[in-house]
Enzyme design. Structure first.
Site, PDB file in Angstrom:
ATOM      1  N   HIS A 124       0.849  -1.198   0.000  1.00 56.65           N
ATOM      2  CA  HIS A 124       0.000   0.000   0.000  1.00 56.65           C
ATOM      3  C   HIS A 124       0.886   1.250   0.000  1.00 56.65           C
ATOM      4  O   HIS A 124       1.939   1.279   0.632  1.00 56.65           O
ATOM      5  CB  HIS A 124      -0.923  -0.006   1.222  1.00 56.65           C
ATOM      6  CG  HIS A 124      -2.002   1.021   1.122  1.00 56.65           C
ATOM      7  ND1 HIS A 124      -1.772   2.354   1.379  1.00 56.65           N
ATOM      8  CD2 HIS A 124      -3.301   0.929   0.742  1.00 56.65           C
ATOM      9  CE1 HIS A 124      -2.899   3.027   1.174  1.00 56.65           C
ATOM     10  NE2 HIS A 124      -3.840   2.181   0.791  1.00 56.65           N
TER      11      HIS A 124
ATOM     12  N   GLU B  13      -4.009   1.942  -7.416  1.00 53.52           N
ATOM     13  CA  GLU B  13      -4.359   3.040  -6.519  1.00 53.52           C
ATOM     14  C   GLU B  13      -3.479   4.252  -6.826  1.00 53.52           C
ATOM     15  O   GLU B  13      -2.391   4.393  -6.232  1.00 53.52           O
ATOM     16  CB  GLU B  13      -4.158   2.623  -5.067  1.00 53.52           C
ATOM     17  CG  GLU B  13      -5.095   1.536  -4.607  1.00 53.52           C
ATOM     18  CD  GLU B  13      -5.411   1.668  -3.123  1.00 53.52           C
ATOM     19  OE1 GLU B  13      -6.584   1.781  -2.783  1.00 53.52           O
ATOM     20  OE2 GLU B  13      -4.477   1.682  -2.319  1.00 53.52           O
TER      21      GLU B  13
END
Ligand code: PGA
Length: 245
Positions: free
Chosen positions: A93, A165
Site C-alpha cells: 500500500h 491506486e
C-alpha cells in the site's frame, strides 16, 4: 469472475469500533452480490472474524511479514494470519511505501511468503501526481509490476489481485483529486496486460482511490475494473452497505 469490494479500515478504528462496524455490515440483510473482504487492523482481526463468521464476508489483513517464521521483531507471520481465517492480504500500500519506506524488494518477498501460506495478496501499485503530470504513468506502473512480481508464481488466476491506486486520488492525501473512470480503466487495461505477460495468468485488477457510493457505478461499469479497494467510505456503515448491496 465476481466483482470484489475490499474494505481497508487502515489504523482508523479500535477493537470495539471495528466490532460494532462489522456487526452493522453483517446486519445488512441478504447476501451481498459482490465478493466482500473486510481488512481491519491486526488487533481487531480475531474479533471481526467472529462477527463475520457465516456472513459470506471474507477476512483480510493490511500487511504481512516477509517470512513465515524467524527473528523479525514486530512482524506478523502470514502463517499466523492464515490460521486466524485471513484469506486476503493487502501488500505494498502507498502509505506503507511512504511512511515505512517499504520498497519493491520487500514487497516481492511479502508476496511470495503470503502465497506460500495460501493467502491471496492484493498488490497495490499507483503513480504519484508528478509521475502522471510528466506522462510517465505507464512506465511507472510497468516498473512497479516487474519489481513486485519478479519470480512470483501463481497456480490460479484467483490467487492474486492487483489494486491500481493512484496515490493522488487517495482520499486522505491533502490534494486528492477524483479520477475519471475512463482514465482508471485505461491504466487498469495496461496493468492487466502486463501482469498477464509476467504471471501468465489473467488476474483481477481492482481500483482504489476515493471510491464511494457516488462514483462506484461509473467505475464498475468500466470493463477493466474488477472491483474496488475502499478506504474512507468503508468506515461509514451506511455508505459501505450501499456499495456492497
Ligand atoms: P480511500 O482509500 O478510498 O479513502 O481513497 C483507499 C486506500 O487507501 O486503499
Amino acid at each position: 469472475m465476481k466483482k470484489i469490494i475490499i474494505a481497508n479500515w487502515k489504523m482508523q478504528l479500535g477493537r470495539k469500533e471495528s466490532r460494532d462496524l462489522a456487526k452493522k455490515l453483517v446486519a445488512r440483510g441478504g447476501k451481498s452480490r459482490p465478493e466482500v473482504v473486510i481488512c481491519p487492523s491486526y488487533a481487531s482481526l480475531e474479533t471481526v472474524s467472529s462477527v463475520i463468521k457465516g456472513s459470506g464476508f471474507k477476512l483480510g489483513a493490511q500487511d504481512s511479514g516477509m517470512e513465515k517464521k524467524g527473528a523479525y521483531t514486530g512482524e506478523v507471520s502470514p502463517l499466523d494470519l492464515a490460521s486466524l481465517g485471513v484469506k486476503y492480504v493487502i501488500l505494498g500500500h502507498s502509505e506503507r511505501r511512504e511512511h515505512l519506506h517499504e520498497n519493491s524488494t520487500i514487497i516481492n518477498r511479502k508476496i511470495k511468503a503470503a502465497l506460500s501460506c495460501g493467502l491471496i495478496p492484493i498488490l497495490c501499485i499507483g503513480e504519484k501526481w508528478e509521475e502522471r503530470k510528466a506522462g510517465k504513468t505507464q512506465e511507472f506502473l510497468d516498473m512497479e509490476l516487474r519489481r513486485a512480481l519478479k519470480g512470483v508464481k501463481i497456480g490460479r488466476a484467483s490467487s492474486l489481485v492487483i489494486a491500481y491506486e493512484p496515490v493522488w486520488a487517495i482520499s486522505t492525501n491533502q490534494k486528492a483529486r477524483p479520477i475519471a473512470p475512463e482514465e482508471a480503466n485505461a491504466a487498469q487495461a495496461f496493468i492487466k496486460r502486463r501482469a498477464k505477460q509476467i504471471l501468465r495468468q489473467e488476474v483481477r485488477v481492482i481500483y482504489g482511490g476515493s471510491a464511494s457510493p457516488k462514483n462506484q457505478a461509473a467505475l464498475l461499469a468500466e470493463p477493466y475494473i474488477d472491483g474496488l479497494l475502499v478506504g474512507g467510505a468503508s468506515l461509514k456503515a451506511e455508505e459501505f452497505k450501499k456499495m456492497i448491496s
